[in-house]
Motif scaffolding. Sequence first.
Motif, PDB file in Angstrom:
ATOM      1  N   ASP A 225      -1.069   4.057   9.651  1.00 50.65           N
ATOM      2  CA  ASP A 225      -0.982   2.602   9.769  1.00 50.65           C
ATOM      3  C   ASP A 225      -1.893   2.157  10.899  1.00 50.65           C
ATOM      4  OD1 ASP A 225      -0.003  -0.014  10.807  1.00 50.65           O
ATOM      5  OD2 ASP A 225       1.448   0.190   9.186  1.00 50.65           O
ATOM      6  N   SER A 226      -2.795   1.235  10.612  1.00 48.28           N
ATOM      7  CA  SER A 226      -3.787   0.823  11.608  1.00 48.28           C
ATOM      8  C   SER A 226      -3.160   0.141  12.812  1.00 48.28           C
ATOM      9  CB  SER A 226      -4.818  -0.109  10.962  1.00 48.28           C
ATOM     10  OG  SER A 226      -4.185  -1.283  10.480  1.00 48.28           O
ATOM     11  N   LEU A 227      -1.915  -0.347  12.688  1.00 48.40           N
ATOM     12  CA  LEU A 227      -1.216  -0.954  13.823  1.00 48.40           C
ATOM     13  C   LEU A 227      -0.114  -0.055  14.357  1.00 48.40           C
ATOM     14  CD1 LEU A 227      -0.941  -4.729  12.773  1.00 48.40           C
ATOM     15  CD2 LEU A 227      -2.661  -3.607  14.190  1.00 48.40           C
ATOM     16  N   GLY A 228      -0.123   1.225  13.969  1.00 46.72           N
ATOM     17  CA  GLY A 228       0.832   2.187  14.511  1.00 46.72           C
ATOM     18  C   GLY A 228       2.267   1.943  14.120  1.00 46.72           C
ATOM     19  N   ARG A 229       2.498   1.369  12.926  1.00 48.64           N
ATOM     20  CA  ARG A 229       3.870   1.077  12.499  1.00 48.64           C
ATOM     21  C   ARG A 229       4.484   2.250  11.739  1.00 48.64           C
ATOM     22  NH1 ARG A 229       1.709  -4.490   9.968  1.00 48.64           N
ATOM     23  NH2 ARG A 229       0.160  -2.936   9.351  1.00 48.64           N
ATOM     24  N   TYR A 230       5.788   2.273  11.720  1.00 51.96           N
ATOM     25  CA  TYR A 230       6.559   3.303  11.018  1.00 51.96           C
ATOM     26  C   TYR A 230       7.280   2.626   9.851  1.00 51.96           C
ATOM     27  CZ  TYR A 230       9.926   7.103  10.230  1.00 51.96           C
ATOM     28  OH  TYR A 230      10.674   8.113   9.666  1.00 51.96           O
ATOM     29  N   TRP A 231       7.045   3.122   8.625  1.00 55.47           N
ATOM     30  CA  TRP A 231       7.671   2.584   7.421  1.00 55.47           C
ATOM     31  C   TRP A 231       8.598   3.661   6.843  1.00 55.47           C
ATOM     32  CZ3 TRP A 231       5.835  -2.305   5.421  1.00 55.47           C
ATOM     33  CH2 TRP A 231       4.726  -2.818   6.089  1.00 55.47           C
ATOM     34  N   GLU A 232       9.876   3.360   6.734  1.00 57.37           N
ATOM     35  CA  GLU A 232      10.799   4.329   6.155  1.00 57.37           C
ATOM     36  C   GLU A 232      10.978   4.078   4.657  1.00 57.37           C
ATOM     37  OE1 GLU A 232      15.007   3.962   7.147  1.00 57.37           O
ATOM     38  OE2 GLU A 232      14.561   2.050   8.159  1.00 57.37           O
ATOM     39  N   ASN A 233      11.548   5.048   3.973  1.00 59.22           N
ATOM     40  CA  ASN A 233      11.814   4.911   2.540  1.00 59.22           C
ATOM     41  C   ASN A 233      13.014   4.001   2.319  1.00 59.22           C
ATOM     42  OD1 ASN A 233      13.464   6.182   0.016  1.00 59.22           O
ATOM     43  ND2 ASN A 233      11.257   6.184  -0.348  1.00 59.22           N
ATOM     44  N   PRO A 266      -0.548  -1.339   5.181  1.00 58.75           N
ATOM     45  CA  PRO A 266      -1.524  -0.368   4.684  1.00 58.75           C
ATOM     46  C   PRO A 266      -1.494  -0.252   3.162  1.00 58.75           C
ATOM     47  CG  PRO A 266       0.334   0.735   5.717  1.00 58.75           C
ATOM     48  CD  PRO A 266       0.514  -0.719   5.991  1.00 58.75           C
ATOM     49  N   ALA A 267      -2.585   0.281   2.612  1.00 63.80           N
ATOM     50  CA  ALA A 267      -2.682   0.443   1.159  1.00 63.80           C
ATOM     51  C   ALA A 267      -1.581   1.347   0.620  1.00 63.80           C
ATOM     52  CB  ALA A 267      -4.058   1.000   0.793  1.00 63.80           C
ATOM     53  N   LEU A 268      -1.090   2.269   1.444  1.00 61.42           N
ATOM     54  CA  LEU A 268      -0.003   3.152   1.011  1.00 61.42           C
ATOM     55  C   LEU A 268       1.269   2.371   0.695  1.00 61.42           C
ATOM     56  CD1 LEU A 268      -0.470   6.145   3.471  1.00 61.42           C
ATOM     57  CD2 LEU A 268      -0.764   6.197   0.988  1.00 61.42           C
ATOM     58  N   VAL A 269       1.449   1.205   1.295  1.00 57.98           N
ATOM     59  CA  VAL A 269       2.606   0.362   0.980  1.00 57.98           C
ATOM     60  C   VAL A 269       2.403  -0.323  -0.366  1.00 57.98           C
ATOM     61  CG1 VAL A 269       3.878  -1.715   1.657  1.00 57.98           C
ATOM     62  CG2 VAL A 269       3.297  -0.009   3.374  1.00 57.98           C
ATOM     63  N   TYR A 270       1.217  -0.909  -0.546  1.00 59.11           N
ATOM     64  CA  TYR A 270       0.969  -1.671  -1.773  1.00 59.11           C
ATOM     65  C   TYR A 270       0.757  -0.779  -2.996  1.00 59.11           C
ATOM     66  CZ  TYR A 270       0.537  -5.811   1.163  1.00 59.11           C
ATOM     67  OH  TYR A 270       0.788  -6.836   2.032  1.00 59.11           O
ATOM     68  N   SER A 271       0.502   0.508  -2.786  1.00 62.40           N
ATOM     69  CA  SER A 271       0.257   1.408  -3.921  1.00 62.40           C
ATOM     70  C   SER A 271       1.536   2.029  -4.462  1.00 62.40           C
ATOM     71  CB  SER A 271      -0.719   2.516  -3.516  1.00 62.40           C
ATOM     72  OG  SER A 271      -0.159   3.330  -2.501  1.00 62.40           O
ATOM     73  N   THR A 272       2.690   1.739  -3.855  1.00 60.87           N
ATOM     74  CA  THR A 272       3.981   2.198  -4.365  1.00 60.87           C
ATOM     75  C   THR A 272       4.918   1.009  -4.476  1.00 60.87           C
ATOM     76  OG1 THR A 272       4.897   2.657  -2.168  1.00 60.87           O
ATOM     77  CG2 THR A 272       3.693   4.441  -3.245  1.00 60.87           C
ATOM     78  N   ALA A 273       5.927   1.132  -5.326  1.00 63.13           N
ATOM     79  CA  ALA A 273       6.872   0.028  -5.512  1.00 63.13           C
ATOM     80  C   ALA A 273       8.140   0.537  -6.167  1.00 63.13           C
ATOM     81  CB  ALA A 273       6.241  -1.069  -6.370  1.00 63.13           C
ATOM     82  N   GLU A 274       9.175  -0.307  -6.045  1.00 65.76           N
ATOM     83  CA  GLU A 274      10.388  -0.114  -6.831  1.00 65.76           C
ATOM     84  C   GLU A 274      10.348  -1.134  -7.965  1.00 65.76           C
ATOM     85  OE1 GLU A 274      12.360   2.253  -6.554  1.00 65.76           O
ATOM     86  OE2 GLU A 274      12.957   2.739  -4.507  1.00 65.76           O
ATOM     87  N   ALA A 275      10.549  -0.675  -9.207  1.00 62.76           N
ATOM     88  CA  ALA A 275      10.575  -1.554 -10.375  1.00 62.76           C
ATOM     89  C   ALA A 275      11.948  -1.466 -11.028  1.00 62.76           C
ATOM     90  CB  ALA A 275       9.472  -1.163 -11.349  1.00 62.76           C
ATOM     91  N   MET A 276      12.167  -2.291 -12.055  1.00 68.10           N
ATOM     92  CA  MET A 276      13.466  -2.340 -12.707  1.00 68.10           C
ATOM     93  C   MET A 276      13.780  -1.005 -13.385  1.00 68.10           C
ATOM     94  SD  MET A 276      14.434  -5.495 -12.122  1.00 68.10           S
ATOM     95  CE  MET A 276      15.612  -6.071 -13.298  1.00 68.10           C
ATOM     96  N   GLY A 277      14.999  -0.524 -13.165  1.00 73.51           N
ATOM     97  CA  GLY A 277      15.433   0.724 -13.783  1.00 73.51           C
ATOM     98  C   GLY A 277      16.600   0.494 -14.722  1.00 73.51           C
ATOM     99  N   ASP A 278      17.390   1.517 -14.946  1.00 73.98           N
ATOM    100  CA  ASP A 278      18.568   1.418 -15.798  1.00 73.98           C
ATOM    101  C   ASP A 278      19.804   1.363 -14.912  1.00 73.98           C
ATOM    102  OD1 ASP A 278      20.531   1.483 -17.646  1.00 73.98           O
ATOM    103  OD2 ASP A 278      20.173   3.541 -18.314  1.00 73.98           O
TER     104      ASP A 278
END
Length: 845
Positions: A225-233, A266-278
């Motif tokens: 992360d270019s701003l040194g942030r921590y993103w958890e799952n 970061p692009a790593l955030v926008y390249s993953t997502a949660e979508a509708m499931g069952d």
Amino acid sequence: MEYLLGLLFLICTIFPLIFSAFTPIDNYHISCGSTQSISFQGQLFNPDSPNRPNFSLKTSKDSSFAISNPNSNSSLPSPLYQSLRLFTQAAYYQFNIHQPGHHWIRLHFYPLSNSTHDLLSVPLTVLTDDFVLVNNFTFKNSNHTFLFKEFSINVTSDLLSLIFVPSNGSVSFINAIEIVSIPDSLIEDEVVTIPSAFFTGLSGLGFETVYRLNMGGPVITPLNDSLGRYWENDFGYLHVNNSAVKVSVDPITIKYPSGLTIETAPALVYSTAEAMGDPNVTSPDFNITWVFTVDPTFLYLVRMHFCDIVSEALNMLIFNVYVNYDIAIESLDLSSLKGGLSVPYYKDIISNSSNGSTTLTVSIGTDNVLDFSNAILNGLEIMKISNEFMALDGTLSVHDILPDSVPGKGVKWVQFIVALAFGLLAMALVLVVLRYYCLTVRQRKAQNCSNPWLPLPLIGSGTTHTISKVSMLSNRSGTASCISLASTNFGRVFTFQVIMYATNNFNETLVLGVGGFGKVYKGTLEDGTTIAVKRGNPRSEQGLAEFHTEIQMLSKLRHRHLVSLIGYCNERSEMILVYDYMANGPLRSHLYGSDLKPLSWRQRLEICIGAARGLHYLHTGATCSIIHRDVKTTNILLDENFVAKVADFGLSKTGPALDQNQTHVSTAVKGSFGYLDPEYFRRQQLTEKSDVYSFGVVLLEVLCARPVLNPVLPREQVNIAEWAMSWQKKGLLDQIVDPALSGKLSAASLKKYGDTVEKCLADHGSDRPGMGDVLWNLEYALQLEETSVSFTGGDENSINSVHGTVMEGHVGDKGVNVSYTGGGSHMVNDAPSLVFSQIVNPKGR
């Protein structure tokens, strides 16, 4: 395969760092109590030993100790936790700030074992010069083994102090500190709240990061992360685990739009997502919901990150977004909004906990109106907002907590208290003398004190009022007071008791509206006079400075098209302004968002002309020019006769001094998004032409009857100025007028109006007309409208168009000459119409 995965990971790791456009000017990483530098997550943490460049540790003698436990490295969650700095008395670190603005403040705490002090039970309190960051936190009362806190504050001076305050008889400690510059654009100043309203002034508040999630993806460390942030799952926060399905794409496919960079996320955030499931439920209208524990006494900034990485074509993903089960974004169409797929977008919402509980929920779900069956969320940030005490923990301010013993801090505070005491004593003596004087004068000149109203001076009138009489309290109280306003002339001074009576104790049913300063109430004085009472909100960024500005500006101005200030109240730490009551409220409520009868084209022109006269007077009619700086339809009020009056001068600035060859005023950017002059925003140079631009946007709002910014519309329609000017340049402005005006305005009048708007919205201020020219053109547009009515022999409600197209018009010796393509020149009036203003020598009325 393993080689390709390794290469991809390497690219995702170094890509943000190589291409990041932001380099922090201030970049402090301190390992407290350490004797050597420590490398952690790509950063080098330096010891806090004395005489370090650009920062210092201020402590009392023998009150600071370095403690280390280097033998426990393998068992520690971080190498930063092998040492700490312990304080037995209040102390602070002081950092040189090379570029004021927003900064991260990151604090690392880990209670190392110590034979002298039980650090698990130590209450931790940390302050800055203005904000309370941590207040009496103890590890013993929490489920934390270590503590990491991240804050964002706007540092406005060239020094930042980080103060550690032990409780009585206890100690305090810190393991590591980070002070890092971040882009000011990371926090927008105006945000929508839930329920819907506008919350302004975020730049002056403090924030604590409470949650930062990468939806559907792995943990992202500061290395990525270019701003040194921590993103958890996000998995641990899902209300129903199988309600969401993880989706992902190659981060390289993410296409950042103009104005949004990897600093947003970061692009790593926008390249993953949660979508509708069952979800294994019978209802087809289920939502994916995330649940978070929050403090119900604080507001939270909820930032939601979106990027359509699931659609194969445009307009295939439309869904709703909810915060606390209230609609936050309705029918969100990412591909239309951003003009393509895999393009990042984020939305900020301010909310508190759900129904006063300790939880806050964020949900996404399908749009019931449209036949789409998917919804996504890529990232989520939840940040606590500082309260009215400038605190992010508790309800005490810095001055409530800060002890006198802080080296270099407490001394100043004591000096301030002493100075304040002497000041109050002197004020008391002055009031005693003034009271005696007032009582004497009242006996001799009772007629001068029979009226509690204090006159307001007129600029340019040549008359100076010197006031040193009695300002009476309400007869209801049975008491009176004498307040000297000889040097202020700021109008009637209301007591808080009178204001409470007039507004029925600020009854919510009397609220007329809510603005950046606070709520506006309808009130009635004892003599039956109806008033508008604006009560300052302590949470608002607009505070004492804006309160004084409003009083100082309006007490000097009198004009038919400026709202009149009656007086003010500043008792009990309140900031209250009292105005004439405007029966028809703000112009915006007559354009859209209400059930009020639509205004006719003639009414709209007359209202715009009135507002232009008021602004023209501000720019040229006073002894010095005044720039309003917040021209918008909510600040144009209408009286019972629909006469327009410009209001809200809290952000106004005195214009440049022409006798000193100044062309602008350099000042921080303030105003309302959508109305803001782009040149002023870029260069931070304010001119009268900034008001002209804002007024041009108002003219479009009046014509089209829609909000200036509407993010739910297609991308090309979001901004009214860009959208309308694209139609104007094609000569098709008539295609986007308010449907209520369809067939009820002349082509000639509309053409003149559109040309005027286009000139107001010129990119460069030098290309825009002055407000006097704008006023003349609007009056001309009204004259053309009246002419078309007389030519068609009907009223304006039956107008289709004038026969012929207006080619040119000018003021002649005997009237207004208007030439048409369908015939010769016609004289509109035998003499100049009274609708035209006295432009050369404007006077307030």
